[in-house]
Scaffold this motif. Structure first.
Motif, PDB file in Angstrom:
ATOM      1  N   MET A 135      40.772  29.507  32.765  1.00 20.18           N
ATOM      2  CA  MET A 135      40.562  28.539  34.001  1.00 20.18           C
ATOM      3  C   MET A 135      41.710  27.577  34.030  1.00 20.18           C
ATOM      4  SD  MET A 135      37.168  26.829  35.065  1.00 20.18           S
ATOM      5  CE  MET A 135      37.301  25.552  33.694  1.00 20.18           C
ATOM      6  N   ILE A 136      42.527  27.619  35.099  1.00 26.01           N
ATOM      7  CA  ILE A 136      43.597  26.618  35.111  1.00 26.01           C
ATOM      8  C   ILE A 136      43.144  25.381  36.005  1.00 26.01           C
ATOM      9  CG2 ILE A 136      46.064  26.209  35.848  1.00 26.01           C
ATOM     10  CD1 ILE A 136      46.431  29.262  35.497  1.00 26.01           C
ATOM     11  N   GLN A 143      41.451  21.082  41.616  1.00 24.69           N
ATOM     12  CA  GLN A 143      41.273  22.642  41.963  1.00 24.69           C
ATOM     13  C   GLN A 143      41.154  23.328  40.511  1.00 24.69           C
ATOM     14  OE1 GLN A 143      43.201  22.889  46.245  1.00 24.69           O
ATOM     15  NE2 GLN A 143      44.502  23.878  44.580  1.00 24.69           N
ATOM     16  N   TYR A 144      40.614  24.306  40.462  1.00 25.22           N
ATOM     17  CA  TYR A 144      40.442  25.416  39.395  1.00 25.22           C
ATOM     18  C   TYR A 144      40.946  26.758  39.726  1.00 25.22           C
ATOM     19  CZ  TYR A 144      37.978  21.683  37.043  1.00 25.22           C
ATOM     20  OH  TYR A 144      37.429  20.243  36.439  1.00 25.22           O
ATOM     21  N   THR A 145      41.687  27.549  38.855  1.00 24.57           N
ATOM     22  CA  THR A 145      42.191  28.856  39.329  1.00 24.57           C
ATOM     23  C   THR A 145      41.576  29.681  38.282  1.00 24.57           C
ATOM     24  OG1 THR A 145      44.116  28.063  40.449  1.00 24.57           O
ATOM     25  CG2 THR A 145      44.042  30.372  39.770  1.00 24.57           C
ATOM     26  N   VAL A 146      40.989  30.727  38.730  1.00 25.71           N
ATOM     27  CA  VAL A 146      40.583  31.697  37.514  1.00 25.71           C
ATOM     28  C   VAL A 146      41.249  32.959  37.753  1.00 25.71           C
ATOM     29  CG1 VAL A 146      38.626  33.288  36.885  1.00 25.71           C
ATOM     30  CG2 VAL A 146      38.354  30.910  37.618  1.00 25.71           C
ATOM     31  N   LEU A 147      41.916  33.760  36.704  1.00 23.57           N
ATOM     32  CA  LEU A 147      42.807  34.815  36.790  1.00 23.57           C
ATOM     33  C   LEU A 147      42.198  36.307  36.521  1.00 23.57           C
ATOM     34  CD1 LEU A 147      46.129  33.265  34.690  1.00 23.57           C
ATOM     35  CD2 LEU A 147      45.398  33.182  37.430  1.00 23.57           C
ATOM     36  N   LEU A 148      42.247  37.269  36.940  1.00 18.87           N
ATOM     37  CA  LEU A 148      41.663  38.604  36.886  1.00 18.87           C
ATOM     38  C   LEU A 148      42.525  39.215  36.391  1.00 18.87           C
ATOM     39  CD1 LEU A 148      39.110  38.596  39.649  1.00 18.87           C
ATOM     40  CD2 LEU A 148      38.621  37.687  37.518  1.00 18.87           C
ATOM     41  N   ASP A 149      42.700  39.982  35.519  1.00 15.31           N
ATOM     42  CA  ASP A 149      43.514  41.398  35.463  1.00 15.31           C
ATOM     43  C   ASP A 149      42.960  42.522  36.307  1.00 15.31           C
ATOM     44  OD1 ASP A 149      45.509  41.049  33.148  1.00 15.31           O
ATOM     45  OD2 ASP A 149      43.955  40.771  31.690  1.00 15.31           O
ATOM     46  N   ALA A 150      43.664  43.228  36.887  1.00 19.84           N
ATOM     47  CA  ALA A 150      43.611  44.150  37.716  1.00 19.84           C
ATOM     48  C   ALA A 150      44.340  45.184  37.741  1.00 19.84           C
ATOM     49  CB  ALA A 150      43.785  43.562  39.421  1.00 19.84           C
ATOM     50  N   SER A 151      43.743  46.452  38.125  1.00 13.19           N
ATOM     51  CA  SER A 151      44.603  47.679  38.160  1.00 13.19           C
ATOM     52  C   SER A 151      43.770  48.765  39.201  1.00 13.19           C
ATOM     53  CB  SER A 151      44.292  48.441  37.094  1.00 13.19           C
ATOM     54  OG  SER A 151      43.116  48.707  36.509  1.00 13.19           O
ATOM     55  N   SER A 152      44.693  49.130  40.090  1.00  9.58           N
ATOM     56  CA  SER A 152      44.190  50.127  41.122  1.00  9.58           C
ATOM     57  C   SER A 152      44.308  51.684  40.696  1.00  9.58           C
ATOM     58  CB  SER A 152      45.238  50.102  42.641  1.00  9.58           C
ATOM     59  OG  SER A 152      46.375  50.519  42.227  1.00  9.58           O
ATOM     60  N   ARG A 153      43.541  52.406  41.613  1.00  8.75           N
ATOM     61  CA  ARG A 153      43.528  53.848  41.347  1.00  8.75           C
ATOM     62  C   ARG A 153      44.805  54.580  41.269  1.00  8.75           C
ATOM     63  NH1 ARG A 153      37.851  55.746  44.259  1.00  8.75           N
ATOM     64  NH2 ARG A 153      36.293  54.026  43.334  1.00  8.75           N
ATOM     65  N   GLY A 154      45.830  53.644  41.778  1.00  7.92           N
ATOM     66  CA  GLY A 154      47.034  54.434  41.638  1.00  7.92           C
ATOM     67  C   GLY A 154      47.300  55.557  42.884  1.00  7.92           C
ATOM     68  N   GLN A 155      47.957  56.540  42.700  1.00  8.18           N
ATOM     69  CA  GLN A 155      48.469  57.577  43.597  1.00  8.18           C
ATOM     70  C   GLN A 155      47.489  58.860  43.363  1.00  8.18           C
ATOM     71  OE1 GLN A 155      50.640  56.791  45.776  1.00  8.18           O
ATOM     72  NE2 GLN A 155      50.613  54.962  44.683  1.00  8.18           N
ATOM     73  N   GLU A 156      46.263  58.516  42.725  1.00 11.12           N
ATOM     74  CA  GLU A 156      45.514  59.780  42.662  1.00 11.12           C
ATOM     75  C   GLU A 156      45.017  60.178  43.984  1.00 11.12           C
ATOM     76  OE1 GLU A 156      40.925  58.219  42.332  1.00 11.12           O
ATOM     77  OE2 GLU A 156      42.235  57.885  40.569  1.00 11.12           O
ATOM     78  N   PRO A 157      44.784  61.634  44.477  1.00 12.97           N
ATOM     79  CA  PRO A 157      44.391  62.016  45.606  1.00 12.97           C
ATOM     80  C   PRO A 157      43.163  61.335  46.297  1.00 12.97           C
ATOM     81  CG  PRO A 157      45.122  63.896  44.195  1.00 12.97           C
ATOM     82  CD  PRO A 157      44.834  62.820  43.247  1.00 12.97           C
ATOM     83  N   LEU A 158      43.485  60.955  47.462  1.00 11.73           N
ATOM     84  CA  LEU A 158      42.167  60.403  48.121  1.00 11.73           C
ATOM     85  C   LEU A 158      42.015  60.878  49.625  1.00 11.73           C
ATOM     86  CD1 LEU A 158      42.704  56.651  46.909  1.00 11.73           C
ATOM     87  CD2 LEU A 158      40.713  58.144  46.214  1.00 11.73           C
ATOM     88  N   THR A 159      40.889  61.046  50.142  1.00 10.04           N
ATOM     89  CA  THR A 159      40.741  61.420  51.390  1.00 10.04           C
ATOM     90  C   THR A 159      40.873  60.184  52.182  1.00 10.04           C
ATOM     91  OG1 THR A 159      38.362  60.965  51.584  1.00 10.04           O
ATOM     92  CG2 THR A 159      38.892  63.271  50.645  1.00 10.04           C
ATOM     93  N   VAL A 160      41.115  60.655  53.609  1.00 11.82           N
ATOM     94  CA  VAL A 160      41.487  59.445  54.542  1.00 11.82           C
ATOM     95  C   VAL A 160      40.320  58.678  54.495  1.00 11.82           C
ATOM     96  CG1 VAL A 160      41.596  59.120  57.152  1.00 11.82           C
ATOM     97  CG2 VAL A 160      42.943  60.865  55.935  1.00 11.82           C
ATOM     98  N   THR A 161      39.069  59.347  54.511  1.00  9.68           N
ATOM     99  CA  THR A 161      37.800  58.559  54.747  1.00  9.68           C
ATOM    100  C   THR A 161      37.722  57.548  53.471  1.00  9.68           C
ATOM    101  OG1 THR A 161      36.547  60.255  55.644  1.00  9.68           O
ATOM    102  CG2 THR A 161      35.112  58.616  54.668  1.00  9.68           C
ATOM    103  N   ASP A 162      38.174  58.306  52.199  1.00  8.29           N
ATOM    104  CA  ASP A 162      38.113  57.267  51.009  1.00  8.29           C
ATOM    105  C   ASP A 162      39.217  55.838  51.242  1.00  8.29           C
ATOM    106  OD1 ASP A 162      36.318  58.832  49.653  1.00  8.29           O
ATOM    107  OD2 ASP A 162      37.806  59.843  48.483  1.00  8.29           O
ATOM    108  N   ARG A 163      40.299  56.299  51.789  1.00 10.91           N
ATOM    109  CA  ARG A 163      41.260  55.215  52.038  1.00 10.91           C
ATOM    110  C   ARG A 163      40.631  54.270  52.917  1.00 10.91           C
ATOM    111  NH1 ARG A 163      46.968  58.209  52.869  1.00 10.91           N
ATOM    112  NH2 ARG A 163      47.452  55.946  53.255  1.00 10.91           N
ATOM    113  N   ASN A 164      40.061  54.687  53.984  1.00 11.22           N
ATOM    114  CA  ASN A 164      39.675  53.815  54.945  1.00 11.22           C
ATOM    115  C   ASN A 164      38.510  52.965  54.356  1.00 11.22           C
ATOM    116  OD1 ASN A 164      41.210  54.778  56.891  1.00 11.22           O
ATOM    117  ND2 ASN A 164      39.943  56.017  57.768  1.00 11.22           N
ATOM    118  N   ASN A 165      37.750  53.345  53.748  1.00 13.98           N
ATOM    119  CA  ASN A 165      36.533  52.967  53.032  1.00 13.98           C
ATOM    120  C   ASN A 165      36.854  51.620  52.203  1.00 13.98           C
ATOM    121  OD1 ASN A 165      34.771  54.325  54.660  1.00 13.98           O
ATOM    122  ND2 ASN A 165      34.007  55.762  52.992  1.00 13.98           N
ATOM    123  N   MET A 166      37.906  52.078  51.335  1.00 14.24           N
ATOM    124  CA  MET A 166      38.625  50.946  50.095  1.00 14.24           C
ATOM    125  C   MET A 166      39.147  49.953  50.823  1.00 14.24           C
ATOM    126  SD  MET A 166      39.728  54.165  47.447  1.00 14.24           S
ATOM    127  CE  MET A 166      40.974  53.072  46.513  1.00 14.24           C
TER     128      MET A 166
END
Length: 498
Positions: A135-136, A143-166
């Motif tokens: 916490m910075i 003010q206080y800032t909280v940091l989160l390590d993040a990673s996405s699903r990358g380029q794995e195949p996704l349907t159009v519906t999945d992409r829209n929902n995400m």
């Protein structure tokens, strides 16, 4: 952010319209008031027979209006002139040069982070899920800032519906920030860099059974080294900045840590629905993040300490560079040189969910770059009033504007109407900005790298401009550690012609 498209089609998105008040002939409101007042005074003087005085008043109005209307990038000429003067004055005073360490003027001879991070503090909290988090604290702004390590699903195949929902879930996550009065901003930073291969080698070692023959284990280890050699990878993190809402939170970081410890799990766990795996960043990792931004050559030693579970032995007060020099169009930190760019204009038309991919993907020609998207939520009630004012102003502008400007006025009206509909469906209003930082060892390659950044911005439908005159501040803001440029601005409202 508003959407368009059928349920089974890939949706398109827009960022809405930049907040503005339009006067006569599409001029800013202040320029309109100045022009109107000057015209009335000039006419009164002319009626009294003062031809010369009336002409001088009209000329003075034109001299004022021209720099207020003409722009370089997204700044008025007044802003550019003020920034030039401030930078010249800073150079004369020697404040563009930063030195830390035992022989410096830094209290205690520490290697503190420069600029807006110089007076920040790092604290640790624990959430109700049992995870420690960094916490910075910015005591000056409460003010206080909280940091989160993040990673996405990358380029794995996704349907159009999945992409829209995400994407919809990501928008819902951002909209939820507007429902919390104490959330100041959220930033997402994606950095591409040459990998050291240590993570892959460690993963291979963990996956190899002890009963595996020595030769096989050696081949696997060497293969991991060869595979990772020269590869570019990405890492990303999210920063959420909160303002202290109570007197106790402003005074005692422990009180803030207790409050955030209850709220954080819901905040980062919901990101799973948007295809983002996020976990709280540990204090040791936050220190390492700041260190490698200023000294990328420390990446390997920082990774080695992280993988071994050992402490680096460095505090937040010593995470900064030994020296840094701010130039008008670049920023030198240790043996590295960086140039930062800002989004001068967002996509002019509707865009798909992968619009930023050209800018985010690793590029061999520019191995180190950092892209930071900044989101400033607007409180729910304020958002409704703002959108209604913008829509009314857009209607008036469309009715006043003729010929060539009619098309842009019509587009602005459509966007404000779309924003009204989005609010009616439960959406919220926010402000976006984007920073891109290019970091190189060889200063001679800076212009070539800058040209590539410009091309990538064009492919992402963005107009990027170098943050000349504030390269050091933009570098810090682009680190994604809770520093927001608008909170540190020294440009007057007169120069902005607001």
């Amino acid at each position: 952010m508003t959407t368009s498209g059928e349920a089974n089609d890939l949706r398109l998105y827009t960022l809405g319209e930049r907040s503005q008040r339009t006067g006569m002939f599409g001029l800013p409101l202040r320029a309109t008031l100045i022009a109107g007042g000057a015209f009335i005074v000039a006419m009164l003087v002319l009626m009294q027979g003062g031809l010369g005085a009336g002409a001088l008043i009209a000329l003075a109005a034109v001299v004022y209006l021209a720099p207020a209307i003409l722009r370089i990038g997204n700044r008025t000429l007044y802003e550019v002139a003020q920034m030039r003067f401030q930078f010249w004055r800073a150079e004369k005073a020697g404040s563009t040069i930063y030195r830390s360490g035992p022989n410096s003027r830094i209290p205690g001879g520490r290697y503190r982070l420069p600029g807006a991070l110089a007076k920040t503090e790092l604290h640790v909290g624990r959430d109700v899920a049992g995870n420690d988090f960094a916490m910075i604290r910015d005591q000056a702004l409460n003010q206080y800032t909280v940091l989160l390590d993040a990673s996405s699903r990358g380029q794995e195949p996704l349907t159009v519906t999945d992409r829209n929902n995400m994407t919809a879930e990501w928008g819902a996550w951002l909209a939820e920030l507007s429902l919390n009065d104490d959330v100041v901003a959220a930033t997402v930073t994606v950095e591409s860099f040459p990998t050291t291969g240590q993570d892959l080698i460690a993963a291979v070692k963990r996956s190899v059974d002890e009963s595996t023959p020595e030769l096989a284990r050696r081949i696997q280890a060497e293969s991991a080294v060869q595979f990772a050699k020269g590869k570019l990878v990405t890492r990303s993190w999210i920063a959420v900045t909160f303002k202290a809402a109570t007197a106790m939170q402003r005074k005692d970081p422990e009180a803030m840590a207790t409050d955030l410890g209850v709220r954080l799990p819901g905040l980062y766990q919901r990101l799973e629905y948007a295809g983002v795996s996020a976990t709280p960043m540990l204090p040791e990792d936050a220190i390492g993040l700041a260190m490698r931004c200023y000294r990328p050559d420390l990446d390997e030693s920082i990774n080695r300490a992280r993988l071994s579970g050992e402490s680096m032995g460095v505090d937040w007060e010593d995470a900064g560079p030994a020296q840094a020099v701010a130039k008008w169009a670049s920023y030198r930190h240790e043996d590295w040189i960086s140039r930062s760019f800002e989004m001068a204009a967002p996509p002019a038309a509707a865009f798909p969910d992968h619009v930023l991919r050209p800018l985010l993907e690793p590029k061999p020609d520019i191995p180190r770059k950092r892209v930071t998207l900044v989101y400033r939520p607007i409180a729910a009630g304020d958002g409704v009033r703002t959108v209604e004012k913008e829509h009314t102003d857009a209607v008036n502008a469309a009715n006043k504007t003729r010929s060539i400007g009619k098309a842009s006025a019509g587009l602005r009206l459509e966007r404000t109407e779309a924003a009204r509909q989005a609010l009616a469906r439960g959406g919220q209003l926010g402000e976006y900005s984007l920073l891109v930082t290019l970091t190189l060892r060889d200063a001679e390659l800076l212009e070539q790298g800058s040209a590539i950044i410009g091309q990538l911005g064009n492919r992402s439908q963005l107009r990027l401009h170098s943050t000349n005159g504030q390269q050091d501040a933009a570098f810090i803001a682009g680190m994604g550690l809770g520093v927001l440029l608008d909170q540190k601005s020294t440009i007057s409202s007169f120069a902005r012609a607001e």
